[in-house]
Design a protein around this motif. Structure first.
Motif, PDB file in Angstrom:
ATOM      1  N   TYR A 219      44.748  56.313  36.027  1.00 12.25           N
ATOM      2  CA  TYR A 219      45.271  55.690  37.251  1.00 12.25           C
ATOM      3  C   TYR A 219      44.467  54.430  37.535  1.00 12.25           C
ATOM      4  O   TYR A 219      43.236  54.449  37.541  1.00 12.25           O
ATOM      5  CB  TYR A 219      45.157  56.659  38.439  1.00 12.25           C
TER       6      TYR A 219
ATOM      7  N   CYS B 162      44.135  51.120  40.197  1.00 12.29           N
ATOM      8  CA  CYS B 162      44.567  50.552  41.476  1.00 12.29           C
ATOM      9  C   CYS B 162      45.178  49.176  41.240  1.00 12.29           C
ATOM     10  O   CYS B 162      44.561  48.300  40.630  1.00 12.29           O
ATOM     11  CB  CYS B 162      43.393  50.442  42.444  1.00 12.29           C
TER      12      CYS B 162
ATOM     13  N   ASN C  12      49.538  51.471  40.899  1.00  8.58           N
ATOM     14  CA  ASN C  12      50.295  51.422  42.150  1.00  8.58           C
ATOM     15  C   ASN C  12      50.475  49.991  42.630  1.00  8.58           C
ATOM     16  O   ASN C  12      49.720  49.089  42.255  1.00  8.58           O
ATOM     17  CB  ASN C  12      49.566  52.223  43.231  1.00  8.58           C
TER      18      ASN C  12
ATOM     19  N   CYS D 105      47.027  55.917  47.349  1.00  5.48           N
ATOM     20  CA  CYS D 105      46.644  56.123  45.940  1.00  5.48           C
ATOM     21  C   CYS D 105      46.481  57.610  45.621  1.00  5.48           C
ATOM     22  O   CYS D 105      46.890  58.061  44.560  1.00  5.48           O
ATOM     23  CB  CYS D 105      45.357  55.365  45.615  1.00  5.48           C
TER      24      CYS D 105
ATOM     25  N   HIS E 230      37.354  52.646  49.256  1.00  2.00           N
ATOM     26  CA  HIS E 230      38.649  53.098  48.747  1.00  2.00           C
ATOM     27  C   HIS E 230      38.564  54.316  47.819  1.00  2.00           C
ATOM     28  O   HIS E 230      39.209  55.330  48.063  1.00  2.00           O
ATOM     29  CB  HIS E 230      39.358  51.925  48.057  1.00  2.00           C
ATOM     30  N   HIS E 231      37.778  54.214  46.765  1.00  2.81           N
ATOM     31  CA  HIS E 231      37.748  55.332  45.815  1.00  2.81           C
ATOM     32  C   HIS E 231      37.002  56.546  46.362  1.00  2.81           C
ATOM     33  O   HIS E 231      37.327  57.685  46.048  1.00  2.81           O
ATOM     34  CB  HIS E 231      37.157  54.867  44.483  1.00  2.81           C
TER      35      HIS E 231
ATOM     36  N   GLU F 229      39.539  58.269  48.298  1.00  2.00           N
ATOM     37  CA  GLU F 229      40.508  58.955  47.429  1.00  2.00           C
ATOM     38  C   GLU F 229      39.971  60.314  46.977  1.00  2.00           C
ATOM     39  O   GLU F 229      40.700  61.309  46.950  1.00  2.00           O
ATOM     40  CB  GLU F 229      40.818  58.102  46.194  1.00  2.00           C
TER      41      GLU F 229
HETATM   42 ZN   LIG Z   1      43.820  52.596  44.897  1.00  2.00          ZN
END
Ligand SMILES: [Zn+2]
Length: 473
Positions: free
Chosen positions: A29, A31, A69, A217, A242-243, A246
């Motif tokens: 995955y 971003c 994404n 995400c 962000h991560h 997640e």
């Molecule tokens: Zn992301």
């Protein structure tokens, strides 16, 4: 050496092994862009690193399932659409199209899926995840009607970024109403609608609103790749929050480890400085093309430095990229010419046979600098062999096969194949012989004849080089 990567989570080099080892399936995955403006070349450095990673995994026999994404709803896209006075979708569509155009110019392989955050399927998934987090006590709705993640209830929060929770500052991504949150580091999962959002809103159990960026995400990754994935990539500035967010969201819902390997790409600098519109050093792909460079040259310039080292973009560097690619083009042209000549000369020395040094270097956390070092060393050696008439057709074919293999990772071949016409090649060989016999008069005559055919011979320290003449073009 086994295939190994530096994992941001452990801060260590780790041997790579996918969860689904028997099928050699690697779930990845990455971003993708937030489509509120045209992506800059710094963004593309990260996308090219991910492209290199995917291609190398494929070269090593993995079946890569990659999702990237498209963030088409968050603060910046909503603000942009409002300022432009057009609907959100119309506003983001132009930058989505631009992104695909630029990625194509840079020869970035397409991901299997490009989910968009505004797709109702994924909005439903996000709402489902947020509900699950609330029921587990990991999230709460505040007085401002927004839903936040309760970071104090997730002991691993801060582990990816190696952050101390007590030192958390506001990330600026949440709205002005910080006071509604229990902890300053709690991040929004669902943002309650307010007037500035206009008609951008979805219904939810917590009232109208829109998802926070991080949950997008987590939900799309889970929907398309399952609860647990092998590799998650992004730029270093994605690490926090962000991560980190997640991980908290995904693991908070499933109770399972979300990602096995976290890989992050370092920044791109321009002339040694951070890229910024205010500094006038902010470039998009079209900006670089407008200066007369090709997508292939920009790809090379963004690819050639190890992904964990900041890359300094300069115009000088672009010229070096052009020069390097020219050497590859010339080399391929000579090899092709010999390969088809059915030349049975003295066999190439063993030392000049293709090796696996290139892909071995990439196994070592994608050491592209070492890999390219081997490529250019091989070019130098084989050119020397060709100069000395020691390259037979079979060896030249073996080198071309080698190139085909490594170019499946690099994707740097010229769009139109450069081939040296048979007649020119023969004259060049005769000239080489004349020079060896120190027959300078004949050598000069042959140079003239080659020149008349639109080619130029240059005598360099690595032997003579044939290029298409610019004078006669
Ligand atoms: Zn992301």
């Amino acid at each position: 050496m086994p295939l190994q990567f530096f994992n941001t989570y452990s801060r260590e080099i780790e041997e790579f092994g996918p969860r689904d080892a028997t099928a050699r399936r690697a779930r990845m995955y990455t971003c993708g862009p937030t489509v509120y403006s045209r992506a800059h070349i710094g963004n593309f450095r990260a996308y090219i690193f991910e492209d290199l990673l995917q291609r190398h995994l494929e070269l090593r026999g993995y079946n890569v399932d990659r999702v990237m994404n498209i963030t088409d709803v968050e603060d910046k896209t909503i603000r942009g659409a409002r300022e432009a006075g057009i609907p959100l979708q119309e506003f983001t569509e132009q930058f989505k199209a631009a992104f695909f155009e630029d990625a194509h110019m840079l020869r970035i392989k397409r991901a299997d899926e490009y989910p968009a955050a505004t797709d109702q399927r994924y909005i439903d998934r996000m709402i489902g995840m947020i509900s699950a987090l609330i029921s587990k006590g990991l999230a709460y709705q505040a007085d401002d009607k927004s839903v936040y993640f309760r970071i104090n209830k997730f002991p691993d929060y801060g582990k990816l970024a190696h952050f101390d929770l007590t030192q958390l500052q506001s990330t600026g991504r949440v709205k002005h109403d910080e006071y509604d949150k229990e902890h300053i580091g709690d991040f929004a999962l669902w943002k309650a609608w307010d007037e500035e959002d206009g008609n951008v809103k979805w219904d939810s159990p917590w009232g109208p609103g829109r998802p926070g960026w991080h949950i997008e995400c987590s939900a799309m990754s889970m929907a398309l790749l399952g609860d647990q994935i092998d590799i998650h990539c992004g730029g270093v500035d994605n690490i926090f929050p962000h991560h980190e967010a997640e991980i908290a969201q995904s693991e908070g819902v499933t109770g399972k480890k979300f990602v096995s390997y976290w890989l992050h790409c370092a920044h791109l600098l321009v002339d040694g400085q951070k890229m910024a519109k205010s500094l006038g050093n902010f470039y998009t792909v079209p900006d670089v093309l407008a200066k007369g460079y090709t997508g292939r040259e920009l790809r090379y310039a963004l690819l050639r430095v190890h992904y964990r080292v900041p890359l300094n973009f300069t115009w000088e560097g672009m010229n070096e990229a052009r020069e390097s690619l020219g050497r590859i083009d010339e080399w391929l042209a000579r090899l092709r010419q010999i390969a088809k000549s059915r030349n049975v000369q003295r066999p190439t020395l063993n030392a000049q046979r293709p090796t696996t040094a290139f892909e071995d270097a990439l196994d070592d956390d994608l050491n592209i600098s070492a890999a390219l070092g081997f490529l250019f060393e091989s070019i130098r050696e084989t050119n020397r062999a060709m100069d000395q008439n020691e390259m037979d057709a079979a060896s030249a074919s073996a080198w071309l096969e080698w190139w085909k293999r490594i170019n499946s990772v690099l994707d740097l071949e010229a769009e139109t194949e450069v081939t040296i016409p048979e007649e020119v090649a023969q004259l060049a060989q005769q000239r080489e012989n004349a020079r060896r016999e120190k027959n300078w008069k004949r050598s000069d005559e042959l140079r003239e004849r080659i020149s008349a055919l639109g080619w130029e011979v240059r005598d360099t320290k690595d032997g003579s080089k044939l290029t298409r003449s610019t004078r006669n073009a």
